[in-house]
Structure formats: structure tokens, C-alpha cells
Scaffold this active site. Sequence first.
Site, PDB file in Angstrom:
ATOM      1  N   ILE A 143     147.387  19.023  80.693  1.00  0.00           N
ATOM      2  CA  ILE A 143     148.507  18.403  79.991  1.00  0.00           C
ATOM      3  C   ILE A 143     147.990  17.856  78.667  1.00  0.00           C
ATOM      4  CG2 ILE A 143     150.349  16.721  80.093  1.00  0.00           C
ATOM      5  CD1 ILE A 143     150.448  18.962  82.255  1.00  0.00           C
ATOM      6  N   LYS A 144     148.591  18.307  77.565  1.00  0.00           N
ATOM      7  CA  LYS A 144     148.129  17.882  76.242  1.00  0.00           C
ATOM      8  C   LYS A 144     148.780  16.555  75.854  1.00  0.00           C
ATOM      9  CE  LYS A 144     147.231  20.869  72.939  1.00  0.00           C
ATOM     10  NZ  LYS A 144     147.385  21.964  71.935  1.00  0.00           N
ATOM     11  N   ILE A 145     147.929  15.602  75.521  1.00  0.00           N
ATOM     12  CA  ILE A 145     148.375  14.278  75.083  1.00  0.00           C
ATOM     13  C   ILE A 145     147.761  14.003  73.717  1.00  0.00           C
ATOM     14  CG2 ILE A 145     148.256  11.793  75.541  1.00  0.00           C
ATOM     15  CD1 ILE A 145     148.170  12.430  78.513  1.00  0.00           C
TER      16      ILE A 145
END
Length: 373
Positions: A143-145
Amino acid sequence: MTSVTDNALKRLSDEGVAIWLDDLSRQRITSGNLAELIERKHVVGVTTNPTIFEQAVGRGDDYADQIRELKLRGVTVSEAVRMITTADVRDTADVLRPVFDATGGRDGWVSIEVDPRLAHGTDATVAEAKQLAWLVERPNTLIKIPATRAGIPAITEVIGLGISVNVTLIFSVERHREVMDAYLAGLEKARELGLDLSRIHSVASFFVSRVDTEVDKRLDAIGTPEAKAARGTAALANARLAYQAYEEVFGPAEGPGGSARPSDESRWAALDRAGANKQRPLWASTGVKDPSYPDTRYVTELVAPGTVNTMAEATLDAVADHGEITGNTIAGTYRQARSDFDALAGLGISHRNVEHVLETEGIERFQQSWDSS
């Protein structure tokens, strides 16, 4: 017979650099193109962002049926974007699953980004990350944050829940250190909950070419001979100092793809004994923007074990065609990198301001792409 293409990319992989593709579309999945890149060009991962999906949806008819059905159901634009992107990421994760299994989870990852409109909200980012992980429901999903001020504590919370994370939009060594600290804090939370740390992975996406683009523009405005001589020094110096920071936190890599066990009682050493994985530096934005620079510059000049380089297909093809992989090109560069940074500061280049401008532009660009998808 092994081709020159295979040789160049194989050498890069053999040096401990994981080659990830910075692009995704439904056509790549259904046509078998992605599977071919994995088989023939040593691609072992995929990264996405809202701009990539905007471009994918805007070309061809691959999404027409799904979009028509979503409209008939009265689904909101935001939910439609989320459903389209998670479907592609889920299918990509399945294509990459053999790589994930063969490497024990080191590679075979696909990334999907949280809604960029939430970039300045910690709780909202955490909630979105949990939702995306649930929707995709594949163990090889990152998951890209974004590494915004609000994103830093979100990284800790999401990692603490056992969700693997790709931290994106990192433009400075200082922010990279905060990201690594947030990752360690998240691992400590996960350990307290009794989670299996060996299943939690992370990469820190350090953007490269955009730094040169912004700094070179400022150097051109200064216009002195000293400023002209400093063009093209910022991005590589920045990335190399980021790798030095990575080694200071996690210890040096033992060799290509290897990892030395720390012998001290550092914060990382305790997590390492508990089975944790290092947060690998990922070189992002590696396509060359200035045609006066070699088109393989941000790949061949950033070779070091334990790194990831995510490339657009044009960059991947350029490296395959004429990239010169000469071994580790980061080792032994730290003193020069620091000197280059000092010289830029002496010319009045504020890297803190450069970081602020690039982070703001990056978030705004992704928000526009999300709204336009």
C-alpha cells in the site's frame, strides 16, 4: 543464446538491484505482456500511481465494459476509480505470485496508492490503507503512502497492523530518515501484537530525476559558470546519501541480494532477531527528463545491493539496449555526494525548499489524475 538485452538486465539483477516496472494497464495483464517482461526482462515487481491509472483508463477500450456497468449502478467516481484500480492490482498480484513465492516474499510485489486527496490526513490514510489491503486481498500487495507530515505517523500505524507499505514521494535524506524511523516504530508495534514480522515488507521510494529537474532550473536561473558546472549533481548526490542513511540504520548489505546480520544492540538489531525485513530504498522517477543526460543515468549510476529500481518501460528498454552495468556505483561516493550538496548550498540552493516544492507538486499531480480518471 542469451541476448545483449538479457545480459544488461541480468547483470543489474545480479548486482542486487530488483527491477520493477513503473507502469500498469489491463492490456498489459490480459495480453501476457507483463508475464513476458517477468520472464524475459528480469522484472520482479510493479509500481502504480494515480497518473499511471489515468493514462491506462484513457487509452483503448479495456475498461469500457466495467465503466459502463459502474455508471449503470450509479457508483461514484471515487468508488469507480477504486474498483477499477484494485481489480488490476489484484490480477497483477496473481501474475507476480510465482516470483513472490520463489523469492520468499522479497520480490513479486505490486503497489497501489491511497487516495491522494487524503495525503494530509493521518487517520484517513490509515483507514484507506486498511480498505485497500482488504479489497485487493493478496499477500504481495504494497500500500503506497506518501511521506507527508501526516503520512509519517500513518506509516507506523499501518505497518503496526501487519500491512506492507511502499512509502512514496520522498525527496530528501532528512525525510527518508523519518520514514525509516516510522517503519521501525511500526515493526515494534507489530511485535507487541505478536504479529509475524517476517511477513511485513516495505520500500522507501526515493524520487530521483525530479530533483535534478527542479535544481537544474534554479541553477540555470543563477547562470554563473559555477552554477552551470553544478547541473546534474543534485539527484545522484541526494540518492547516494539516502543509501548511506539506509546503511547507517540497517547495516551494509553483504553482497548482491544479501543482507548482513547486525552485531550491535541497535534498535534494528532487536527487530532483525525477531525476523523483520529491512526497508529497501527504491529509486523512483528514474526516467531522464533532460535529453542532455544519458537516458540510463538514474539506473546505471545507482547500482547497489538491496535496492529496487522501478522504471517506465522506455527506461527499461534503454538499459536493456545500451546500459553499462559496471558493478556497485554507490560505494565510495558519499564524500563526493556531500561535497556536491555543500556546493549547491553555497550557490543558494535550499534543498528544504526544493523538497517542499516537489512534494506539493507530486501530491497535486496525483490528485488531478485521480479526479480525471
